[in-house]
Design a protein around this motif. Structure first.
Motif, PDB file in Angstrom:
ATOM      1  N   THR A   5      -4.858  14.875   0.241  1.00  0.00           N
ATOM      2  CA  THR A   5      -3.696  14.533  -0.586  1.00  0.00           C
ATOM      3  C   THR A   5      -2.477  14.039   0.179  1.00  0.00           C
ATOM      4  O   THR A   5      -1.543  13.525  -0.433  1.00  0.00           O
ATOM      5  CB  THR A   5      -3.284  15.757  -1.430  1.00  0.00           C
ATOM      6  N   ASP A   6      -2.451  14.205   1.518  1.00  0.00           N
ATOM      7  CA  ASP A   6      -1.287  13.734   2.281  1.00  0.00           C
ATOM      8  C   ASP A   6      -1.062  12.227   2.088  1.00  0.00           C
ATOM      9  O   ASP A   6       0.076  11.769   1.996  1.00  0.00           O
ATOM     10  CB  ASP A   6      -1.397  14.102   3.776  1.00  0.00           C
ATOM     11  N   ASP A   7      -2.134  11.447   1.972  1.00  0.00           N
ATOM     12  CA  ASP A   7      -1.986  10.007   1.736  1.00  0.00           C
ATOM     13  C   ASP A   7      -1.413   9.723   0.352  1.00  0.00           C
ATOM     14  O   ASP A   7      -0.665   8.771   0.166  1.00  0.00           O
ATOM     15  CB  ASP A   7      -3.341   9.298   1.866  1.00  0.00           C
ATOM     16  N   LEU A   8      -1.775  10.563  -0.612  1.00  0.00           N
ATOM     17  CA  LEU A   8      -1.270  10.362  -1.980  1.00  0.00           C
ATOM     18  C   LEU A   8       0.230  10.657  -2.034  1.00  0.00           C
ATOM     19  O   LEU A   8       0.983   9.986  -2.746  1.00  0.00           O
ATOM     20  CB  LEU A   8      -2.034  11.249  -2.975  1.00  0.00           C
ATOM     21  N   HIS A   9       0.668  11.687  -1.282  1.00  0.00           N
ATOM     22  CA  HIS A   9       2.114  11.961  -1.178  1.00  0.00           C
ATOM     23  C   HIS A   9       2.811  10.722  -0.627  1.00  0.00           C
ATOM     24  O   HIS A   9       3.829  10.282  -1.149  1.00  0.00           O
ATOM     25  CB  HIS A   9       2.378  13.129  -0.217  1.00  0.00           C
ATOM     26  N   PHE A  10       2.241  10.164   0.441  1.00  0.00           N
ATOM     27  CA  PHE A  10       2.839   8.992   1.103  1.00  0.00           C
ATOM     28  C   PHE A  10       2.986   7.834   0.117  1.00  0.00           C
ATOM     29  O   PHE A  10       4.056   7.226   0.008  1.00  0.00           O
ATOM     30  CB  PHE A  10       1.973   8.582   2.305  1.00  0.00           C
ATOM     31  N   GLU A  11       1.904   7.540  -0.621  1.00  0.00           N
ATOM     32  CA  GLU A  11       1.935   6.412  -1.564  1.00  0.00           C
ATOM     33  C   GLU A  11       2.998   6.638  -2.643  1.00  0.00           C
ATOM     34  O   GLU A  11       3.699   5.707  -3.046  1.00  0.00           O
ATOM     35  CB  GLU A  11       0.554   6.226  -2.215  1.00  0.00           C
ATOM     36  N   ALA A  12       3.114   7.878  -3.128  1.00  0.00           N
ATOM     37  CA  ALA A  12       4.076   8.175  -4.199  1.00  0.00           C
ATOM     38  C   ALA A  12       5.515   8.030  -3.689  1.00  0.00           C
ATOM     39  O   ALA A  12       6.374   7.477  -4.378  1.00  0.00           O
ATOM     40  CB  ALA A  12       3.831   9.582  -4.741  1.00  0.00           C
ATOM     41  N   TRP A  13       5.781   8.505  -2.476  1.00  0.00           N
ATOM     42  CA  TRP A  13       7.130   8.350  -1.909  1.00  0.00           C
ATOM     43  C   TRP A  13       7.437   6.875  -1.670  1.00  0.00           C
ATOM     44  O   TRP A  13       8.563   6.413  -1.900  1.00  0.00           O
ATOM     45  CB  TRP A  13       7.275   9.128  -0.592  1.00  0.00           C
ATOM     46  N   LYS A  14       6.438   6.125  -1.211  1.00  0.00           N
ATOM     47  CA  LYS A  14       6.634   4.704  -0.944  1.00  0.00           C
ATOM     48  C   LYS A  14       6.982   3.957  -2.234  1.00  0.00           C
ATOM     49  O   LYS A  14       7.869   3.102  -2.259  1.00  0.00           O
ATOM     50  CB  LYS A  14       5.364   4.112  -0.313  1.00  0.00           C
ATOM     51  N   LYS A  15       6.280   4.325  -3.299  1.00  0.00           N
ATOM     52  CA  LYS A  15       6.515   3.678  -4.600  1.00  0.00           C
ATOM     53  C   LYS A  15       7.936   3.973  -5.091  1.00  0.00           C
ATOM     54  O   LYS A  15       8.653   3.075  -5.526  1.00  0.00           O
ATOM     55  CB  LYS A  15       5.471   4.195  -5.605  1.00  0.00           C
ATOM     56  N   LEU A  16       8.331   5.236  -4.990  1.00  0.00           N
ATOM     57  CA  LEU A  16       9.692   5.602  -5.398  1.00  0.00           C
ATOM     58  C   LEU A  16      10.705   4.846  -4.537  1.00  0.00           C
ATOM     59  O   LEU A  16      11.685   4.302  -5.050  1.00  0.00           O
ATOM     60  CB  LEU A  16       9.901   7.114  -5.261  1.00  0.00           C
ATOM     61  N   GLY A  17      10.458   4.824  -3.238  1.00  0.00           N
ATOM     62  CA  GLY A  17      11.366   4.141  -2.316  1.00  0.00           C
ATOM     63  C   GLY A  17      11.562   2.682  -2.706  1.00  0.00           C
ATOM     64  O   GLY A  17      12.699   2.204  -2.792  1.00  0.00           O
ATOM     65  N   ALA A  18      10.469   2.000  -2.972  1.00  0.00           N
ATOM     66  CA  ALA A  18      10.549   0.573  -3.324  1.00  0.00           C
ATOM     67  C   ALA A  18      11.425   0.378  -4.558  1.00  0.00           C
ATOM     68  O   ALA A  18      12.169  -0.599  -4.649  1.00  0.00           O
ATOM     69  CB  ALA A  18       9.147   0.024  -3.551  1.00  0.00           C
ATOM     70  N   GLU A  19      11.359   1.308  -5.472  1.00  0.00           N
ATOM     71  CA  GLU A  19      12.149   1.199  -6.713  1.00  0.00           C
ATOM     72  C   GLU A  19      13.645   1.341  -6.479  1.00  0.00           C
ATOM     73  O   GLU A  19      14.443   0.874  -7.271  1.00  0.00           O
ATOM     74  CB  GLU A  19      11.716   2.292  -7.692  1.00  0.00           C
ATOM     75  N   ILE A  20      14.000   2.032  -5.391  1.00  0.00           N
ATOM     76  CA  ILE A  20      15.434   2.207  -5.114  1.00  0.00           C
ATOM     77  C   ILE A  20      15.865   1.400  -3.881  1.00  0.00           C
ATOM     78  O   ILE A  20      16.834   1.731  -3.212  1.00  0.00           O
ATOM     79  CB  ILE A  20      15.820   3.708  -4.991  1.00  0.00           C
ATOM     80  N   GLY A  21      15.091   0.357  -3.602  1.00  0.00           N
ATOM     81  CA  GLY A  21      15.469  -0.601  -2.565  1.00  0.00           C
ATOM     82  C   GLY A  21      15.104  -0.213  -1.143  1.00  0.00           C
ATOM     83  O   GLY A  21      15.585  -0.823  -0.189  1.00  0.00           O
ATOM     84  N   ILE A  22      14.246   0.810  -0.992  1.00  0.00           N
ATOM     85  CA  ILE A  22      13.819   1.193   0.364  1.00  0.00           C
ATOM     86  C   ILE A  22      12.427   0.581   0.595  1.00  0.00           C
ATOM     87  O   ILE A  22      11.450   1.011  -0.027  1.00  0.00           O
ATOM     88  CB  ILE A  22      13.768   2.733   0.519  1.00  0.00           C
ATOM     89  N   HIS A  23      12.365  -0.420   1.463  1.00  0.00           N
ATOM     90  CA  HIS A  23      11.091  -1.120   1.674  1.00  0.00           C
ATOM     91  C   HIS A  23      10.531  -0.876   3.073  1.00  0.00           C
ATOM     92  O   HIS A  23       9.524  -1.456   3.448  1.00  0.00           O
ATOM     93  CB  HIS A  23      11.275  -2.623   1.430  1.00  0.00           C
ATOM     94  N   ASN A  24      11.211  -0.017   3.848  1.00  0.00           N
ATOM     95  CA  ASN A  24      10.754   0.217   5.231  1.00  0.00           C
ATOM     96  C   ASN A  24      10.381   1.674   5.464  1.00  0.00           C
ATOM     97  O   ASN A  24      10.565   2.202   6.544  1.00  0.00           O
ATOM     98  CB  ASN A  24      11.845  -0.220   6.217  1.00  0.00           C
ATOM     99  N   PHE A  25       9.846   2.309   4.417  1.00  0.00           N
ATOM    100  CA  PHE A  25       9.391   3.700   4.573  1.00  0.00           C
ATOM    101  C   PHE A  25       8.008   3.684   5.214  1.00  0.00           C
ATOM    102  O   PHE A  25       7.075   3.081   4.685  1.00  0.00           O
ATOM    103  CB  PHE A  25       9.352   4.373   3.209  1.00  0.00           C
ATOM    104  N   THR A  26       7.885   4.331   6.378  1.00  0.00           N
ATOM    105  CA  THR A  26       6.647   4.199   7.159  1.00  0.00           C
ATOM    106  C   THR A  26       5.845   5.505   7.200  1.00  0.00           C
ATOM    107  O   THR A  26       6.331   6.572   6.826  1.00  0.00           O
ATOM    108  CB  THR A  26       6.974   3.840   8.623  1.00  0.00           C
ATOM    109  N   LYS A  27       4.630   5.378   7.708  1.00  0.00           N
ATOM    110  CA  LYS A  27       3.743   6.522   7.915  1.00  0.00           C
ATOM    111  C   LYS A  27       4.420   7.545   8.844  1.00  0.00           C
ATOM    112  O   LYS A  27       4.258   8.754   8.667  1.00  0.00           O
ATOM    113  CB  LYS A  27       2.456   5.983   8.552  1.00  0.00           C
ATOM    114  N   GLU A  28       5.175   7.057   9.817  1.00  0.00           N
ATOM    115  CA  GLU A  28       5.866   7.964  10.758  1.00  0.00           C
ATOM    116  C   GLU A  28       6.914   8.797  10.015  1.00  0.00           C
ATOM    117  O   GLU A  28       7.059   9.993  10.269  1.00  0.00           O
ATOM    118  CB  GLU A  28       6.543   7.181  11.900  1.00  0.00           C
ATOM    119  N   ASP A  29       7.626   8.150   9.091  1.00  0.00           N
ATOM    120  CA  ASP A  29       8.592   8.900   8.269  1.00  0.00           C
ATOM    121  C   ASP A  29       7.844   9.958   7.470  1.00  0.00           C
ATOM    122  O   ASP A  29       8.284  11.098   7.334  1.00  0.00           O
ATOM    123  CB  ASP A  29       9.322   7.971   7.285  1.00  0.00           C
TER     124      ASP A  29
END
Ligand code: G6P
Ligand code: MG
Length: 215
Positions: free
Chosen positions: A16-40
């Motif tokens: 599930t760690d990858d699913l957390h990552f995808e969900a945070w990335k999706k939220l980020g994109a919606e609020i203008g964050i397009h550089n959220f990385t695996k390292e973050d």
């Protein structure tokens, strides 16, 4: 001496760690964050939902109120939960079922020690619920790893002394929490080189079970 084993969930027992990552990335994109990385995302491992949100928000100058933050975290959780719908036994990580079976066979009690409030649902969907003796999760605690609270609750539920527990973790915050709690720590995956851990393994399928005999 190790008498019981406490498992983190995301990234230790299930993928599930990858699913957390995808969900945070999706939220980020919606609020203008397009550089959220695996390292973050690796820094979000093991820590609670609101604390994880703060790591995402480091990437924006926008200031959000507490209410807005709660709404953002809820939105992420909805994306995450939607992705959990297809979760099944196939998402259990390599070696996890075998290690749990070995522990049962050799009478080591087992517990979950996870920050996730979705832990009971995930255990049900992956068929792990009945294979673990006690569950301590985000619903039981007020303090996030690296505070040891969730592992202490898990050990208390098992009735095993802290010094006799081995914690299995894939996050630096979790290793720190285990050591603060006076427990043994086994680091797996991305944090296998954490110098504070007592033992390490790539994953549970390559684990040398003789670590259970450590003094
Ligand atoms: C685990 C994950 C974290 C996550 C936390 C809360 O510890 O490693 O990345 O933030 O659980 O999960 P939840 O499902 O309650 O949002
Ligand atoms: Mg984890």
């Amino acid at each position: 001496m190790i008498k019981a084993v406490i498992f983190d969930l995301d990234g230790v027992l299930v993928t599930t760690d990858d699913l957390h990552f995808e969900a945070w990335k999706k939220l980020g994109a919606e609020i203008g964050i397009h550089n959220f990385t695996k390292e973050d995302n690796v820094r979000q491992r093991g820590i609670g939902r609101m604390e994880s949100l703060e790591i995402l928000l480091e990437k924006t100058d926008t200031v959000y109120s507490e209410e807005e933050k709660i709404a953002l975290a809820e939105k992420k959780n909805n994306y995450y939960k939607a992705s959990l719908e297809s979760l099944s036994q196939k998402d259990v990580l390599p070696g996890a079922l075998e290690f749990l079976a070995f522990l049962k066979e050799h009478s080591y009690p087992t517990a979950l020690g996870s920050a996730s409030k979705n832990a009971p649902l995930i255990l049900e969907k992956t068929g792990l619920f009945d294979k673990i003796d006690a569950i301590a999760c985000g619903l039981d605690v007020t303090r996030s790893k690296p505070d040891p609270q969730v592992f202490l609750v898990a050990a208390d539920k098992l009735g095993v002394a802290y010094e006799n527990c081995l914690v299995v973790e894939d996050s630096d915050a979790g290793i720190e929490a285990a050591k603060k709690g006076g427990m043994y720590a086994l680091a797996v995956g991305a944090v296998k080189n954490n110098p504070d851990a007592d033992f390490s393994a790539d994953d549970l399928s390559t684990l040398d079970y003789s670590i259970l005999n450590a003094d």
